[in-house]
Each structure stands twice: as C-alpha cells, then as structure tokens.
Design an enzyme around this catalytic site. Structure first.
Site, PDB file in Angstrom:
ATOM      1  CG  HIS A 197      85.688  44.081  63.508  1.00  0.00           C
ATOM      2  ND1 HIS A 197      85.688  44.509  64.805  1.00  0.00           N
ATOM      3  CD2 HIS A 197      86.117  45.137  62.783  1.00  0.00           C
ATOM      4  CE1 HIS A 197      86.125  45.764  64.856  1.00  0.00           C
ATOM      5  NE2 HIS A 197      86.393  46.164  63.639  1.00  0.00           N
ATOM      6  CB  CYS A 250      80.568  44.196  65.822  1.00  0.00           C
ATOM      7  SG  CYS A 250      82.351  44.281  65.487  1.00  0.00           S
TER       8      CYS A 250
HETATM    9 MN    MN Z   1      86.962  48.150  62.770  1.00  0.00          MN
END
Ligand code: MN
Length: 143
Positions: free
Chosen positions: A65, A113
């Site tokens: 991420h 994200c």
């Molecule tokens: Mn995650």
C-alpha cells in the site's frame, strides 16, 4: 475525465462499507474507489475514511500500500512502528507487514490508498501472531 470533489465524496463514486463481509475486526470506516485500474495502469486508488475512534483491520499480505492522508489525523501501525499521521503524510506499507490505521478519538482519518488490482487476500492475526508481537504493538492494536 474529472471526478469532482465535494466534502470527501466524488462525482460518480459510491460510498461503500469498508468490507462487504462485515465483522468486528474494524470499526466506523467507509470506502470509495476513485480509480478501478486499466490494463496499462493496473492499480486501484481508494479513499478510506475512518470516523472518530474507529480503526481499520489489523492485517498483512503480499501486496503493498501507499497511503496519503487527506483528512484529519490518527495513528498508524506499520510493522513494529506506531506513528502519528496527519494531513499529507505518506505511509508506505511493505509486503507481509502488519498494519492498522486508527482515527483520533475526536477526528476523522481520511486517506487515499494505492493498491494493485491483482492482489492476495489479507491475513488477520491469530492468537499465536498476537502473542509474538512487541508489547507496545499489542497494547496499540484493536482486533
Ligand atoms: Mn492492507
């Protein structure tokens, strides 16, 4: 194409529960997918918003991420590290690294994200994983 922003929602984007399958391992969090990926850019850009006092799932997985905070403040666990995060901070979560985002008790935590479209399922901590954590991490996490 422009998705117009208004108060942390975007035109043409639905607001969903964080995880469709429900559960008690997260609290007060929503998800909006701002970009779903294309063959030559196979990533998703999501906006997650955690309400005051809420948190994301504690998990780890093979995929990465990259997170950018765009609303409020909170704290993040990445591996063995617990750090305050706020506006415009960028968090890199490496592969197979425990992570959890928590909003402040009196503030939202909203973040973009970036994640690969093709990714493995998250793994949640089992009892033996929790026993193996450092005490400061064990005291921080909500599972
Ligand atoms: Mn995650």
């Amino acid at each position: 194409m422009v998705r117009t922003h208004h108060d942390f929602t975007w035109s043409g984007v639905d607001v969903h529960p964080y995880k469709e399958d429900g559960g008690t391992h997260f609290k007060s969090i929503t998800r909006q997918t701002l970009y779903k990926g294309e063959p030559t850019l196979p990533v998703e850009l999501r906006y997650f918003e955690i309400a005051p006092g809420g948190h994301s799932t504690m998990e780890r997985h093979d995929h990465l991420h990259v997170v950018t905070v765009i609303r409020g403040k909170g704290q993040v666990l990445v591996g063995d590290e617990i750090r305050p995060i706020g506006l415009h901070d960028v968090v890199h979560v490496p592969e197979q690294t425990w992570h959890q985002f928590q909003a402040e008790a009196d503030d939202h935590l909203g973040f973009l994200c970036l994640v690969a479209v093709d990714r493995d399922r998250p793994y949640r901590p089992q009892a033996e994983d929790l026993e193996g954590l450092s005490s400061h991490v064990r005291e921080f996490v909500r599972v």
